[in-house]
Design an enzyme around this catalytic site. Sequence first.
Site, PDB file in Angstrom:
ATOM      1  CG  HIS A  43      -0.047   0.220   2.510  1.00 23.48           C
ATOM      2  ND1 HIS A  43       0.606  -0.827   3.136  1.00 23.48           N
ATOM      3  CD2 HIS A  43       0.298   1.337   3.198  1.00 23.48           C
ATOM      4  CE1 HIS A  43       1.290  -0.363   4.162  1.00 23.48           C
ATOM      5  NE2 HIS A  43       1.130   0.953   4.228  1.00 23.48           N
ATOM      6  CG  HIS A 124       7.097   5.291   1.151  1.00 19.68           C
ATOM      7  ND1 HIS A 124       6.706   6.416   1.851  1.00 19.68           N
ATOM      8  CD2 HIS A 124       7.054   4.266   2.038  1.00 19.68           C
ATOM      9  CE1 HIS A 124       6.453   6.083   3.105  1.00 19.68           C
ATOM     10  NE2 HIS A 124       6.643   4.784   3.244  1.00 19.68           N
TER      11      HIS A 124
HETATM   12  P1  ATP Z   1       4.838  -3.308  12.051  1.00 22.90           P
HETATM   13  O1  ATP Z   1       5.055  -1.922  12.594  1.00 22.90           O
HETATM   14  O2  ATP Z   1       4.006  -4.152  12.932  1.00 22.90           O
HETATM   15  O3  ATP Z   1       6.084  -3.970  11.598  1.00 22.90           O
HETATM   16  P2  ATP Z   1       3.613  -1.889   9.841  1.00 22.90           P
HETATM   17  O4  ATP Z   1       4.680  -0.855   9.961  1.00 22.90           O
HETATM   18  O5  ATP Z   1       3.254  -2.387   8.489  1.00 22.90           O
HETATM   19  O6  ATP Z   1       3.967  -3.168  10.704  1.00 22.90           O
HETATM   20  P3  ATP Z   1       2.061   0.002  11.224  1.00 22.90           P
HETATM   21  O7  ATP Z   1       3.236   0.366  12.076  1.00 22.90           O
HETATM   22  O8  ATP Z   1       0.729  -0.108  11.879  1.00 22.90           O
HETATM   23  O9  ATP Z   1       2.288  -1.359  10.500  1.00 22.90           O
HETATM   24  O10 ATP Z   1       1.991   1.072  10.057  1.00 22.90           O
HETATM   25  C1  ATP Z   1       0.959   1.119   9.092  1.00 22.90           C
HETATM   26  C2  ATP Z   1       1.396   2.049   7.970  1.00 22.90           C
HETATM   27  O11 ATP Z   1       1.620   3.361   8.499  1.00 22.90           O
HETATM   28  C3  ATP Z   1       2.741   1.658   7.330  1.00 22.90           C
HETATM   29  O12 ATP Z   1       2.735   2.073   5.976  1.00 22.90           O
HETATM   30  C4  ATP Z   1       3.752   2.474   8.084  1.00 22.90           C
HETATM   31  O13 ATP Z   1       4.918   2.751   7.303  1.00 22.90           O
HETATM   32  C5  ATP Z   1       2.970   3.760   8.322  1.00 22.90           C
HETATM   33  N1  ATP Z   1       3.442   4.405   9.550  1.00 22.90           N
HETATM   34  C6  ATP Z   1       3.637   3.829  10.752  1.00 22.90           C
HETATM   35  N2  ATP Z   1       4.063   4.716  11.660  1.00 22.90           N
HETATM   36  C7  ATP Z   1       4.147   5.911  11.024  1.00 22.90           C
HETATM   37  C8  ATP Z   1       4.509   7.243  11.412  1.00 22.90           C
HETATM   38  N3  ATP Z   1       4.882   7.540  12.650  1.00 22.90           N
HETATM   39  N4  ATP Z   1       4.459   8.208  10.477  1.00 22.90           N
HETATM   40  C9  ATP Z   1       4.072   7.946   9.211  1.00 22.90           C
HETATM   41  N5  ATP Z   1       3.706   6.724   8.780  1.00 22.90           N
HETATM   42  C10 ATP Z   1       3.744   5.719   9.665  1.00 22.90           C
END
Ligand code: ATP
Length: 175
Positions: A43, A124
């Site tokens: 995504h 991205h």
């Molecule tokens: P995990 O953290 O469990 O390894 P994940 O990163 O795919 O898995 P999330 O951390 O819930 O899951 O993030 C969901 C989406 O939001 C991802 O695309 C992640 O890159 C983005 N994301 C997470 N934290 C932030 C942040 N602080 N700022 C911007 N985007 C974020």
Amino acid sequence: MSTEPTLRLFFAVPCPPDQATAIAAWRDRQRLDGRAVAPENLHLTLAFLGAQPAERLQALRQMADGIECEAFELTLDHLITLGQGFVCLAPTAAPPALLQLAAQLAERLSALGIVLDNRPYLPHLTLMRQSPTQAQAAATFSWRVERFVLYQSQNTVDGVRYQELGSWPLAVGEN
Ligand code: ATP
Ligand code: MG
């Protein structure tokens, strides 16, 4: 004492299943080191909200109902490395409609008191995590973006899973 349940939420452009299959197959052929993102999880994040009270969902849905943005063609054509070894596909030229969509969400979320990360928006699609790979030539993947989605991010024994909580169409013009 608060026992209010919270949901980890983000708005994103989903990768359509046929594109996700093609992107994951190309990525796997590159034999990059690191942790591969599952095809169903591919995504582009538009806005990351973090933990939100479940009772806020209705206001978020109403907010998304009011977004007015055109459908657009998205072309991902180069590889970038972000943060701690995230290998990502990105557009060389971000479509104006994608930037407008992210900006509208940020503005409307801010009006609801939800402040996003203050770094500039950088579209991205993450392919790999914890990868030592440096940028290299990418293949080109394109699709027409006709909707955006609100996801709940859930940790499961099989890894992170994104549950679709809502989907909103983008305006389709004459052409
Ligand atoms: P995990 O953290 O469990 O390894 P994940 O990163 O795919 O898995 P999330 O951390 O819930 O899951 O993030 C969901 C989406 O939001 C991802 O695309 C992640 O890159 C983005 N994301 C997470 N934290 C932030 C942040 N602080 N700022 C911007 N985007 C974020
Ligand atoms: Mg994360």
